[in-house]
Design an enzyme around this catalytic site. Structure first.
Site, PDB file in Angstrom:
ATOM      1  N   SER A 184      58.547  37.507  45.331  1.00 64.08           N
ATOM      2  CA  SER A 184      58.352  38.944  45.154  1.00 64.08           C
ATOM      3  C   SER A 184      59.692  39.663  45.096  1.00 64.08           C
ATOM      4  CB  SER A 184      57.515  39.516  46.311  1.00 64.08           C
ATOM      5  OG  SER A 184      56.217  38.988  46.309  1.00 64.08           O
ATOM      6  N   ARG A 220      44.046  38.530  33.142  1.00 62.28           N
ATOM      7  CA  ARG A 220      44.204  39.358  34.334  1.00 62.28           C
ATOM      8  C   ARG A 220      44.421  40.811  33.936  1.00 62.28           C
ATOM      9  NH1 ARG A 220      48.415  36.638  38.364  1.00 62.28           N
ATOM     10  NH2 ARG A 220      47.671  38.386  39.651  1.00 62.28           N
ATOM     11  N   SER A 225      46.245  46.821  41.182  1.00 60.98           N
ATOM     12  CA  SER A 225      47.463  46.088  41.522  1.00 60.98           C
ATOM     13  C   SER A 225      48.591  47.047  41.861  1.00 60.98           C
ATOM     14  CB  SER A 225      47.884  45.193  40.357  1.00 60.98           C
ATOM     15  OG  SER A 225      49.127  44.577  40.631  1.00 60.98           O
ATOM     16  N   SER A 226      49.305  46.745  42.942  1.00 60.32           N
ATOM     17  CA  SER A 226      50.494  47.528  43.297  1.00 60.32           C
ATOM     18  C   SER A 226      51.609  47.310  42.278  1.00 60.32           C
ATOM     19  CB  SER A 226      50.986  47.131  44.689  1.00 60.32           C
ATOM     20  OG  SER A 226      51.393  45.767  44.706  1.00 60.32           O
ATOM     21  N   GLN A 227      51.539  46.215  41.515  1.00 57.30           N
ATOM     22  CA  GLN A 227      52.570  45.946  40.522  1.00 57.30           C
ATOM     23  C   GLN A 227      52.611  47.009  39.434  1.00 57.30           C
ATOM     24  OE1 GLN A 227      51.598  41.981  39.274  1.00 57.30           O
ATOM     25  NE2 GLN A 227      52.467  41.021  41.087  1.00 57.30           N
ATOM     26  N   ASP A 242      46.995  36.897  49.073  1.00 60.39           N
ATOM     27  CA  ASP A 242      47.585  35.563  48.936  1.00 60.39           C
ATOM     28  C   ASP A 242      47.392  34.686  50.171  1.00 60.39           C
ATOM     29  OD1 ASP A 242      48.374  36.098  46.383  1.00 60.39           O
ATOM     30  OD2 ASP A 242      50.440  36.601  46.887  1.00 60.39           O
ATOM     31  N   LYS A 253      42.942  37.308  40.743  1.00 59.32           N
ATOM     32  CA  LYS A 253      44.228  36.641  40.938  1.00 59.32           C
ATOM     33  C   LYS A 253      44.380  35.525  39.895  1.00 59.32           C
ATOM     34  CE  LYS A 253      46.665  37.676  43.798  1.00 59.32           C
ATOM     35  NZ  LYS A 253      47.750  38.689  43.761  1.00 59.32           N
ATOM     36  N   ARG A 307      39.599  33.433  43.215  1.00 53.61           N
ATOM     37  CA  ARG A 307      39.793  32.832  44.535  1.00 53.61           C
ATOM     38  C   ARG A 307      38.583  33.029  45.440  1.00 53.61           C
ATOM     39  NH1 ARG A 307      46.131  34.450  45.438  1.00 53.61           N
ATOM     40  NH2 ARG A 307      46.974  32.973  43.907  1.00 53.61           N
ATOM     41  N   ARG A 358      47.708  28.299  45.025  1.00 55.90           N
ATOM     42  CA  ARG A 358      47.397  28.583  46.429  1.00 55.90           C
ATOM     43  C   ARG A 358      46.124  27.866  46.880  1.00 55.90           C
ATOM     44  NH1 ARG A 358      51.304  31.929  47.856  1.00 55.90           N
ATOM     45  NH2 ARG A 358      52.039  33.482  46.351  1.00 55.90           N
TER      46      ARG A 358
END
Length: 417
Positions: free
Chosen positions: A19, A113, A156-158, A295, A322, A326, A367
């Site tokens: 990150s 996504r 998303s914070s992105q 995550d 994700k 997941r 993950r």
């Protein structure tokens, strides 16, 4: 690949937080501000960022686990974003700010996504996007401007980080961000920008940017909590694991994993700068908010497989968007190892039932693969894991670290020849 449990003990060095790494690499390349970055693990996602920087004419000098970025920015005709959501979304903001005409390509699973919210905000600011057949975009940003826009951050914070990068490259600007999730990831972006001389101001949902000179040209990347969490979970069932390179005061949202495990077991804590993990003699219920820390949800779900008190994951809908679904992956993995899994509209509840030995587990999400391997070690199963190369996306040293703490690993050449 198969694993066999031995006597578990040892020390691992948490890999770099991608990150942070990706943010520094990309911003240096696009802003023309050189920087040296230390403690790089060269995960697949970090390598994608490095390749994007090189495509934008940056020179990268390698020195063991450090890279020195010497930028000389030129708009690229095209960039390849692989499977990296962070590199993809941040690059969209950076390319738009640089008024580039660029074709973006990547892997099919990343194209699925969500990114439309960010595309809409950048379009409102003057960029033009054409969606290609592969799901990615051709960008024409000749008319990009710093006019104020609004963006929803619930997916998303992105998206918020991309807009911060966008306005900072332009030199100034304001925008409004609502319904933000995982706000600490935005704080990571703000911290990175501050090291480049950019100050982010926030008033409620309103953000603004001011730029200045920067002095820090050498940065050490801290260890990644989500990667370290696999060994935290292994340690509470086996004991005798120490983890180095974690910042106790980290901005990473996944640092919450230490608090969760400390409260539930009392067997994990920092001592002299190292995280010590001992075998737990009790285990309370663990509750995880997947909207804040998606995550760590897969590895925390592993605890539920072996815990009578169980694990509850709520706000799990974000897990569906994700690298894989997941939510489904966690359910499949936990049931494969014999856990009781109950779902409703708000949560997944996982508790120990009868431990099973799955013959084979075949996830494609890094993950989920690492979580299943840890579950297999704890269960002492004979499970065969496929697609293990996917682990390199975030944690290239994972299998070496598994061996380092006493786990034997057998690949197909060992199993069948």
């Amino acid at each position: 690949m198969k694993v066999r449990k031995g006597e578990i003990f040892g020390t691992i060095f948490a890999p770099s937080s991608k990150s942070f790494t990706q943010r520094y690499i990309l911003y240096s390349a696009f802003s023309n501000k050189p920087i040296k970055i230390n403690n790089v693990s060269f995960s697949d996602d970090e390598i994608i960022s490095i390749k994007i920087a090189e495509t934008c004419n940056a020179s990268i000098v390698y020195d063991k686990k450090s890279i020195r970025i010497k930028p000389d920015f030129r708009c690229p005709d095209g960039i390849y974003v692989g499977e990296s959501g962070t590199s993809y979304r941040l690059s969209l903001g950076l390319l738009a700010a640089r008024k580039c005409h660029t074709l973006i390509t990547g892997e099919p699973q990343l194209a699925r996504r969500p990114v439309e919210t960010l595309i809409n905000a950048l379009s409102e600011a003057g960029s033009h996007f054409n969606r290609c057949e592969d799901g990615f975009y051709r960008l024409d940003a000749g008319n990009s401007s710093n006019r104020p826009v609004g963006i929803d951050g619930s997916t998303s914070s992105q998206f918020i980080s991309a807009m911060l990068y966008y306005y900072s490259i332009l030199g100034s600007g304001k925008f409004a961000a609502g319904n933000m999730v995982s706000e600490d990831y935005v704080k990571i972006t703000e911290s990175c920008l501050l090291n480049f001389g950019v100050t982010v101001h926030r008033d409620g949902n309103n953000y603004s940017i001011t730029t200045g000179n920067y002095d820090i040209k050498n940065v050490d990347i801290e260890g990644d909590y989500s990667s370290a969490s696999y060994f935290m979970v292994l340690g509470i069932f086996s004991g005798n694991i120490k983890i180095k390179n974690l910042n106790e005061n980290s901005l990473q949202p996944d640092r919450i994993v230490v608090d969760l495990l400390r409260r539930a077991t009392g067997s994990i804590d920092f001592h002299n700068g190292e995280l010590n993990v001992e075998k737990a003699d009790h285990m309370d219920e663990i509750i995880v908010d997947a909207s804040v820390s998606p995550d760590i949800a897969p590895i925390i779900s592993v605890i539920g497989i072996f815990s009578p008190e169980g694990v509850k994951i709520y706000n799990y809908h974000r897990l569906k968007t994700k690298e894989s679904d997941r939510w489904k992956g966690i359910i499949d993995m936990c049931r494969a190892f014999g856990a009781s899994v109950v779902t409703n509209e708000e949560s997944i509840i996982i508790k120990r039932d009868s431990i099973k030995d799955p013959g084979s587990i075949a996830f494609t999400d890094h993950r989920m693969i690492m979580s299943a391997i840890i579950a297999g070690i704890i269960a002492e199963s004979h499970t065969e894991y496929v697609n293990v190369e996917k682990i390199n996306k975030s944690y290239p040293e994972f299998l070496n670290d598994i061996k380092r703490v006493g786990i034997d690993i057998y690949f197909d050449v060992d199993l069948y020849h």
